[in-house]
Design an enzyme around this catalytic site. Structure first.
Site, PDB file in Angstrom:
ATOM      1  N   HIS A  35       0.820  -1.230   0.000  1.00 49.09           N
ATOM      2  CA  HIS A  35       0.000   0.000   0.000  1.00 49.09           C
ATOM      3  C   HIS A  35       0.843   1.264   0.000  1.00 49.09           C
ATOM      4  O   HIS A  35       0.385   2.333   0.426  1.00 49.09           O
ATOM      5  CB  HIS A  35      -0.953  -0.010   1.201  1.00 49.09           C
ATOM      6  CG  HIS A  35      -2.293   0.604   0.911  1.00 49.09           C
ATOM      7  ND1 HIS A  35      -2.664   1.839   1.388  1.00 49.09           N
ATOM      8  CD2 HIS A  35      -3.345   0.158   0.195  1.00 49.09           C
ATOM      9  CE1 HIS A  35      -3.897   2.126   0.992  1.00 49.09           C
ATOM     10  NE2 HIS A  35      -4.330   1.115   0.255  1.00 49.09           N
ATOM     11  N   GLU A  49      -1.555   1.226  -9.367  1.00 47.76           N
ATOM     12  CA  GLU A  49      -2.849   1.838  -9.069  1.00 47.76           C
ATOM     13  C   GLU A  49      -2.767   3.358  -9.024  1.00 47.76           C
ATOM     14  O   GLU A  49      -3.778   4.036  -9.184  1.00 47.76           O
ATOM     15  CB  GLU A  49      -3.417   1.311  -7.753  1.00 47.76           C
ATOM     16  CG  GLU A  49      -2.662   1.745  -6.514  1.00 47.76           C
ATOM     17  CD  GLU A  49      -3.230   1.111  -5.260  1.00 47.76           C
ATOM     18  OE1 GLU A  49      -3.963   1.802  -4.533  1.00 47.76           O
ATOM     19  OE2 GLU A  49      -2.921  -0.071  -5.004  1.00 47.76           O
ATOM     20  N   HIS A  76      -6.558  -2.816 -10.991  1.00 41.14           N
ATOM     21  CA  HIS A  76      -6.924  -2.383  -9.642  1.00 41.14           C
ATOM     22  C   HIS A  76      -8.392  -2.005  -9.643  1.00 41.14           C
ATOM     23  O   HIS A  76      -8.862  -1.313 -10.542  1.00 41.14           O
ATOM     24  CB  HIS A  76      -6.054  -1.168  -9.300  1.00 41.14           C
ATOM     25  CG  HIS A  76      -6.292  -0.574  -7.951  1.00 41.14           C
ATOM     26  ND1 HIS A  76      -7.005   0.591  -7.771  1.00 41.14           N
ATOM     27  CD2 HIS A  76      -5.874  -0.950  -6.723  1.00 41.14           C
ATOM     28  CE1 HIS A  76      -7.014   0.902  -6.484  1.00 41.14           C
ATOM     29  NE2 HIS A  76      -6.347  -0.013  -5.826  1.00 41.14           N
TER      30      HIS A  76
END
Length: 383
Positions: free
Chosen positions: A187, A237, A287
Site C-alpha cells: 500500500h 494503481e 486495480h
C-alpha cells in the site's frame, strides 16, 4: 446525427461517483469517474470536460473524444483529470456497445477468455485475523485473496515489525495451502529500505505478488528490490497513463501492472497499457476496490487482454460499510463468482443494468476520506 444531450452525476455510498450519460436516441451509458476521497473534485472535472467538449457532439468517435479531453486542455495527466476522462470513456463505450447490441469486448476484437479469476480482500486496513478470514473466502469458493502487509511502518522499523508481517502471511499460507493465491499489498506504506527486508522475510511463504512495495515517485527503487526477492512485483494503481507505465516496463522490475479503469483513462487507455505490458512479458491485474461500473469496465479489458492474470473486486471489502457492489445492480447475478472466477457479462455495453432508482435514492453529498495515520512521534504516516 445522434448527439450527447444530457448527463447526471451521483455521489453514492460508500465512496463512489457514478456518471449517467444520455443520447438523443434515448440510449444511456454509465461510467464511474472517481478518486476515492476526492469525489467532489473529480465531479467538477467531469462537468468541465462534458460541458466543454462533449455535450451536443456525436458519441461515436471515442478515440477522438479521448484525445481531445487529454490533449485539448494543454495540462494533462494526474489523478483528477485521468479519473474524469476514465468515467466518461466508460460511459461512451457503454453507449457504443448498446448501439451495436454487443458487449464492449466484442467491439475490441472479441474475447480471449470466457471467465476471469477474481480475488477477495481479507484482514482490513490494519491487517488482523487474516487467516480465519482467508479460510472463509476459500471455503466460499474463491481461489485467491489479498491482504495488507502491514499497518503504519517507520522508515527503519524493528525486527519485530518485520516478523509480525511474515507471521501473518505464514498463518494465511498454512491455512489455505499452496493452491490458493495470496497477494500482499504494501500500500505504499513501506520505505525502500524496509521493502527489501520485508520482501526477503515474506519470500518463504510464497505470496502471489507484492503490491505497491514503494510509493509512486520511488519507482527507481523497484529494480534493486527485484534483486532481493523471487516474488513477482506488482504496482500501478497510482499510475494514470501509458506514459506513467512506460518507465516501469522499461525497468524490467515489474511483473504485474495494476492500472485502475477509473483512474487510468478508462477502457481506451488501459487497453493500450495492457498491450504495452504484454510486449514486456508483464501480466495485467487491474486495480478495482470500487463499484459495479468500474468492475464491469475492468472485465471488458480482461476479456480481450491475453496477459490478464486476475481481477480485483470489492464485494465485502472493508470500505463498504454503508453500501456494496451489488446494491446498485438490477440483476446482481451478473457478478456471481463460481470456483473463484466470474463469467464475462454477455449483455450489451458494459454488460450490467444499473438500478436507477437505487442510485437516485442513495445519492447525496457522500463525504468519504481516508484516515490520516500518524507515527508514535506525531509525524504523518503513509496510509
Amino acid at each position: 446525427m445522434v448527439t450527447i444531450v444530457d448527463y447526471d452525476l451521483y455521489q453514492v455510498p460508500p465512496r463512489w461517483l457514478f456518471l449517467r450519460l444520455e443520447t438523443s436516441d434515448g440510449r444511456v451509458g454509465w461510467g464511474e469517474p472517481v478518486v476515492e476521497g476526492r469525489a467532489r473534485t473529480v465531479k467538477t472535472a467531469v462537468e468541465e470536460l462534458l460541458d466543454t467538449y462533449l455535450l451536443g457532439s456525436d458519441p461515436d468517435p471515442i478515440e477522438d473524444h479521448w484525445q481531445t479531453m487529454y490533449r485539448g486542455g494543454f495540462y494533462r495527466g494526474g489523478p483528477v483529470l485521468m479519473s474524469a476522462i476514465a468515467g466518461i470513456d466508460q460511459a461512451l463505450w457503454d453507449l457504443k456497445g448498446k448501439q451495436f447490441g454487443a458487449p464492449v469486448y466484442e467491439l475490441l476484437g472479441g474475447k480471449a477468455r470466457n471467465r476471469v479469476q477474481v480475488y477477495q480482500w481479507v484482514g482490513g486496513d490494519r491487517p488482523s485475523e487474516v487467516a480465519d478470514a482467508a479460510r472463509r473466502q476459500v471455503d466460499s469458493g474463491l481461489t485467491a485473496v489479498k491482504m495488507n502487509g502491514t499497518p503504519e511502518f517507520r522508515a527503519i522499523d524493528t525486527p519485530a515489525a518485520v516478523e509480525a508481517a511474515a507471521d501473518r502471511l505464514r498463518e494465511v499460507r498454512e491455512t489455505v495451502g499452496p493452491e490458493v493465491g495470496v497477494g500482499v499489498d504494501f500500500h505504499g506504506r513501506v520505505s525502500k529500505s524496509m521493502a527489501k527486508r520485508l520482501a526477503r522475510a515474506l519470500d518463504p511463504h510464497d505470496p502471489m505478488f507484492l503490491e505497491e512495495p514503494v510509493t509512486p515517485g520511488h519507482d527507481e527503487a523497484l529494480t534493486a528490490l527485484a534483486a532481493h526477492t523471487t516474488t513477482p512485483i506488482a504496482t500501478g494503481e497510482r499510475h494514470y497513463s501509458r506514459w506513467d507505465f512506460k518507465p516501469l516496463l522499461e525497468s524490467g522490475a515489474v511483473d504485474v501492472v495494476q492500472p485502475d479503469l477509473s483512474h487510468a483513462g478508462g477502457i481506451t487507455e488501459v487497453r493500450k497499457i495492457a498491450a504495452m505490458a504484454e510486449a514486456y512479458d508483464v501480466a495485467l491485474a487491474p486495480h478495482c476496490p470500487l463499484g459495479p461500473i468500474a468492475f464491469a469496465a475492468c472485465l471488458q479489458v480482461d476479456a480481450v487482454a491475453h496477459n490478464a492474470l486476475i481481477q480485483e473486486q470489492s464485494l465485502n471489502i472493508h470500505y463498504n460499510e454503508t453500501a456494496d457492489v451489488l446494491d446498485y445492480l438490477a440483476d446482481p447475478s451478473v457478478f456471481d463468482y463460481g470456483d473463484g472466477f466470474v463469467d464475462l457479462p454477455e449483455e450489451p455495453g458494459l454488460g450490467i443494468a444499473i438500478d436507477d432508482a437505487a442510485v437516485r435514492e442513495r445519492a447525496g453529498d457522500v463525504d468519504w476520506h481516508n484516515p490520516v495515520w500518524r507515527h508514535d512521534d506525531g509525524s504523518v504516516a503513509e496510509w
